[in-house]
Every structure is written in structure tokens, then in C-alpha cells.
Design an enzyme around this catalytic site. Structure first.
Site, PDB file in Angstrom:
ATOM      1  N   LYS A 115       0.740  -1.182  -0.156  1.00 17.56           N
ATOM      2  CA  LYS A 115      -0.074   0.185  -0.060  1.00 17.56           C
ATOM      3  C   LYS A 115       0.846   1.150   0.100  1.00 17.56           C
ATOM      4  O   LYS A 115       0.529   2.245  -0.707  1.00 17.56           O
ATOM      5  CB  LYS A 115      -0.890   0.000   1.229  1.00 17.56           C
ATOM      6  N   LYS A 196      -6.329  -7.416  -8.126  1.00 23.01           N
ATOM      7  CA  LYS A 196      -7.369  -7.843  -7.325  1.00 23.01           C
ATOM      8  C   LYS A 196      -8.537  -6.728  -7.704  1.00 23.01           C
ATOM      9  O   LYS A 196      -8.269  -5.549  -7.672  1.00 23.01           O
ATOM     10  CB  LYS A 196      -7.447  -8.209  -5.855  1.00 23.01           C
ATOM     11  N   LYS A 199     -12.879  -2.288  -4.182  1.00 20.15           N
ATOM     12  CA  LYS A 199     -13.942  -1.333  -4.050  1.00 20.15           C
ATOM     13  C   LYS A 199     -13.557   0.055  -4.068  1.00 20.15           C
ATOM     14  O   LYS A 199     -14.261   1.029  -4.666  1.00 20.15           O
ATOM     15  CB  LYS A 199     -14.755  -1.727  -2.834  1.00 20.15           C
TER      16      LYS A 199
HETATM   17  N1  AQP Z   1     -10.674  -9.477  -4.759  1.00 20.26           N
HETATM   18  C1  AQP Z   1     -11.255  -9.896  -3.627  1.00 20.26           C
HETATM   19  N2  AQP Z   1     -11.385 -11.155  -4.108  1.00 20.26           N
HETATM   20  C2  AQP Z   1     -12.030 -11.773  -2.900  1.00 20.26           C
HETATM   21  N3  AQP Z   1     -12.308 -11.074  -1.752  1.00 20.26           N
HETATM   22  C3  AQP Z   1     -11.835  -9.796  -1.845  1.00 20.26           C
HETATM   23  N4  AQP Z   1     -11.865  -8.966  -0.563  1.00 20.26           N
HETATM   24  C4  AQP Z   1     -11.494  -7.826  -1.034  1.00 20.26           C
HETATM   25  N5  AQP Z   1     -11.280  -7.854  -2.304  1.00 20.26           N
HETATM   26  C5  AQP Z   1     -11.530  -9.072  -2.689  1.00 20.26           C
HETATM   27  C6  AQP Z   1     -12.602  -9.334   0.783  1.00 20.26           C
HETATM   28  O1  AQP Z   1     -13.521  -8.160   1.097  1.00 20.26           O
HETATM   29  C7  AQP Z   1     -13.287  -7.970   2.397  1.00 20.26           C
HETATM   30  C8  AQP Z   1     -12.859  -6.497   2.659  1.00 20.26           C
HETATM   31  O2  AQP Z   1     -11.949  -6.094   3.336  1.00 20.26           O
HETATM   32  P1  AQP Z   1     -11.513  -4.594   3.509  1.00 20.26           P
HETATM   33  O3  AQP Z   1     -12.633  -3.441   3.331  1.00 20.26           O
HETATM   34  O4  AQP Z   1     -10.782  -4.666   4.747  1.00 20.26           O
HETATM   35  O5  AQP Z   1     -10.584  -4.176   2.196  1.00 20.26           O
HETATM   36  P2  AQP Z   1      -9.683  -4.981   1.414  1.00 20.26           P
HETATM   37  O6  AQP Z   1      -9.382  -6.347   1.481  1.00 20.26           O
HETATM   38  O7  AQP Z   1      -8.624  -4.062   0.901  1.00 20.26           O
HETATM   39  O8  AQP Z   1     -10.841  -4.957   0.067  1.00 20.26           O
HETATM   40  P3  AQP Z   1     -10.902  -4.018  -1.133  1.00 20.26           P
HETATM   41  O9  AQP Z   1     -12.176  -4.277  -1.782  1.00 20.26           O
HETATM   42  O10 AQP Z   1      -9.536  -4.032  -1.859  1.00 20.26           O
HETATM   43  O11 AQP Z   1     -10.860  -2.525  -0.580  1.00 20.26           O
HETATM   44  P4  AQP Z   1     -10.068  -1.425  -0.575  1.00 20.26           P
HETATM   45  O12 AQP Z   1     -10.108  -1.028  -2.111  1.00 20.26           O
HETATM   46  O13 AQP Z   1     -10.708  -0.249   0.095  1.00 20.26           O
HETATM   47  O14 AQP Z   1      -8.615  -1.586  -0.155  1.00 20.26           O
HETATM   48  C9  AQP Z   1     -12.129  -8.817   3.038  1.00 20.26           C
HETATM   49  O15 AQP Z   1     -12.823  -9.923   3.573  1.00 20.26           O
HETATM   50  C10 AQP Z   1     -11.528  -9.500   1.679  1.00 20.26           C
HETATM   51  O16 AQP Z   1     -10.621 -10.592   1.928  1.00 20.26           O
END
Ligand code: AQP
Length: 329
Positions: A115, A196, A199
Site C-alpha cells: 500500500k 485484485k 472497491k
Molecule cells: N478481490 C477480492 N476477492 C475476494 N475477496 C476480496 N475481498 C476484498 N477484495 C477481494 C474481501 O473483502 C473484504 C474487504 O475487506 P477490507 O474492506 O478490509 O478491504 P480490502 O481487503 O482491501 O478490500 P478492497 O475491496 O480491496 O478494499 P479497498 O479498495 O478499500 O482496499 C475482506 O474480507 C477481503 O478478503
């Protein structure tokens, strides 16, 4: 008296629009876990502050996330839905855990390394993020934590901190176990299948939001990157198509092999049209329920206030114990 149910804890950061990867990787399992466990599902707003947020958007998004959790099937009669900042003990326990965490442990965290490569704002919160996550888990004495593969290292730190504290003082924290769902596959970005799906991606064509309407979903799937071939095959050589077949499989009862068989002799455009419709159809009831729930502000506030009351009780119990054991007056 029946056996005490084990406790599950998980959370999502209110950053960006909840998308189908969050549903497949997290929410879908959370819903199932409610049948067997006592579940606490957080909206981890304090975590989301490690990236700069617009205050009005963040506030609105937290409500929207609560409504989306419920619309997907989180049942407030059985599970606690809690906004992290409503329970100040998260931040309080974080300070205590800060003091027993070694810099070397944080330096090893691969998510921080990833990050901080691209972040414009490399703040201390991004670095100490895993300690806040440990306090989320340990505060509630969670037995099981559903995590994606990317979060395993953070959970390992939570376990180490629990064991260290328990050894240094006396048994205080439950040492949490990871709960890695069988289908823990990663969903990849629609335009860049090497990354990946996320969001908070700036390019909305990379993800399908849970609240996207039918036309948007179909358009995004049509635009998804595939390759110049024409055969529908599930192969590492075709990462874009492989990702779409994975999505098809998640939204149907078909295995990747069944899907290959179904589309023999058909074109990418047929496959993509069907996939777009399949996802749209599956998300439609969530969108309709969401619209009903989000308009009931009093109902949402009631769920959040019940959630934070019950969570605060559990959190205070743990934190009082911690304060007593370390010698705070
Ligand atoms: N690409 C993915 N495939 C499967 N599972 C996913 N998760 C996230 N991306 C994928 C799961 O969603 C949850 C979100 O957790 P988070 O909000 O702590 O953030 P993250 O993992 O960093 O998810 P994002 O969507 O990528 O958010 P941003 O963009 O805000 O950093 C977790 O349970 C994760 O495993």
C-alpha cells in the site's frame, strides 16, 4: 444449558463502493456463519481513515454499508452490526497493544509495503493498521476470524500479540483462529485481471458494485478485458476470461468445467451477455431490499445503537481486565 457458541468477528472498511468481490470473499460467508456462530460484523471506519476520506461521503457510506450488510442477509436479530468508532475501546486497546508490538513485526507486513508503494499519504496509521485490527479481534475475544489470504499475516500478528500478553501477564485474550472459506478465491479486476478487484478502485469499470443497476452491470461485463482468442476456456493463459468464468461459477451452480462445456462453439459476446444478466439478476433483490432499508433511518439507527450497546459491554469487560492486569489505577 446449551454449549456456548463460538464467536466470529469480521469487518469491512467503508472505503469505496461495496462490490461483488467483497460479497464473494466476505459477505457471502458471513451470512452462512450466522447459522452456527455468534457473529459480530464491523464497519471499520477507523481503518478507512488511513486513506484520506471526504467527511460527508464517509458518513453517508457508513449508513449505506449497514443497509447493504442487511440487504445481503446479515440478520440483526442474530448478529451484531457495529460501526467501529462507536466503541471507543477499539482505539484504547490499540494503544496498549502498540506498546507490546515490535517495529520489526510491523516492518514485515506485506500489505503495508504494497500500500505504501502507491500511496500519496503514507501515514503512521497505515503502518500501525495491523495493531488496530488485532484490537478489533481481541477486544471481543473472537474465536474465529474469516479472512482472505491477503489478511493471514495480520491475523498471525493478532495471535502473537494475544499470546504475548497472556504470557506476560496472565491468560486474558482468546487466541483467534483464521477461518479460511473453501472457496477463498480472489476476484480480479475486470480491466486489469492481474490486480485484485477493489472497491476503492478509481476506475469504476474495474469492479461491479453491489448497487450497480442492470444496464451498468451488463456494460461493465461486456467491456471486461479478455483476449484475442475465441474459445471459452478456464486457463491461466487467459486471466481475464478465467476471472469471468470464476464469476460465472460463483453466481451459478456450475463448475468452470461445466461452463466450458456449456459454451463450446459459442462466442465471448454470448458468454459475456449471459454472465452480465446472471450477475444483474442475482444483485437485483439486494438492490431492492437496500432501497427499502436505507430509507428507514430510524430502523438503521436502532440496529446500530443496539449493536454498539452490546459490543461496548463485551469490549469494556475485556479492556477493564487488561487495564487491571497491566497496573493502571
Ligand atoms: N478481490 C477480492 N476477492 C475476494 N475477496 C476480496 N475481498 C476484498 N477484495 C477481494 C474481501 O473483502 C473484504 C474487504 O475487506 P477490507 O474492506 O478490509 O478491504 P480490502 O481487503 O482491501 O478490500 P478492497 O475491496 O480491496 O478494499 P479497498 O479498495 O478499500 O482496499 C475482506 O474480507 C477481503 O478478503
Amino acid at each position: 444449558m446449551g454449549e456456548q457458541k463460538k464467536r466470529v468477528l469480521s469487518g469491512i472498511q467503508p472505503s469505496g463502493q461495496l462490490c461483488i468481490s467483497n460479497y464473494i470473499g466476505a459477505l457471502k460467508n458471513w451470512i452462512k456463519l450466522q447459522d452456527e456462530y455468534e457473529c459480530i460484523y464491523l464497519i471499520v471506519d477507523l481503518h478507512s481513515l488511513t486513506v484520506e476520506q471526504k467527511p460527508a461521503d464517509l458518513r453517508q457510506r457508513c449508513y449505506s454499508y449497514v443497509a447493504q450488510y442487511l440487504a445481503c442477509g446479515i440478520d440483526p436479530e442474530r448478529s451484531l452490526v457495529v460501526i467501529q468508532s462507536h466503541v471507543p475501546e477499539h482505539a484504547e486497546l490499540t494503544w496498549i497493544l502498540n506498546t507490546i508490538t515490535y517495529m520489526g513485526e510491523l516492518n514485515r507486513m506485506t500489505q503495508f509495503k504494497d500500500k505504501s508503494k502507491n500511496a500519496k499519504n503514507i501515514n503512521a496509521g497505515l503502518y500501525t493498521y495491523p495493531i488496530l485490527m488485532a484490537s478489533d479481534i481481541l477486544l471481543y475475544q473472537a474465536d474465529l476470524v474469516p479472512v482472505g489470504a491477503d489478511q493471514k499475516q495480520h491475523l498471525e500478528l493478532s495471535r502473537n500479540l494475544a499470546e504475548r500478553f497472556n504470557q506476560r501477564y496472565s491468560p486474558t485474550f482468546t487466541v483467534p483462529e483464521p477461518y479460511i472459506p473453501k472457496s477463498s478465491g480472489r476476484i480480479m479486476s475486470l480491466q486489469n485481471p492481474d490486480n485484485k478487484m477493489s472497491k476503492s478502485d478509481e476506475n469504476e469499470n474495474n469492479f461491479i458494485a453491489l448497487l450497480d443497476d442492470e444496464d451498468t452491470i451488463i456494460r461493465k461485463v461486456k467491456r471486461a478485458v479478455t483476449d484475442s482468442g475465441s474459445e471459452i476456456v478456464f486457463s491461466d493463459d487467459k486471466p481475464g476470461l478465467k476471472n469471468l468464468i470464476t464469476l460465472y461459477s460463483c453466481y451459478s451452480d456450475l463448475s468452470p468445467k461445466d461452463i466450458e462445456n456449456k459454451y463450446v462453439g459459442k462466442m465471448y459476446s454470448d458468454f459475456k451477455q449471459d454472465l452480465g444478466e446472471l450477475i444483474a439478476e442475482s444483485l437485483k433483490p439486494i438492490r431492492i431490499r437496500y432501497e427499502e432499508i436505507i430509507s428507514e433511518k430510524d430502523y438503521l439507527s436502532k440496529i446500530l445503537s443496539e449493536g454498539s450497546d452490546k459490543a461496548s459491554y463485551l469490549a469494556r469487560r475485556t479492556l477493564s481486565k487488561v487495564y487491571r492486569k497491566i497496573g493502571l489505577v
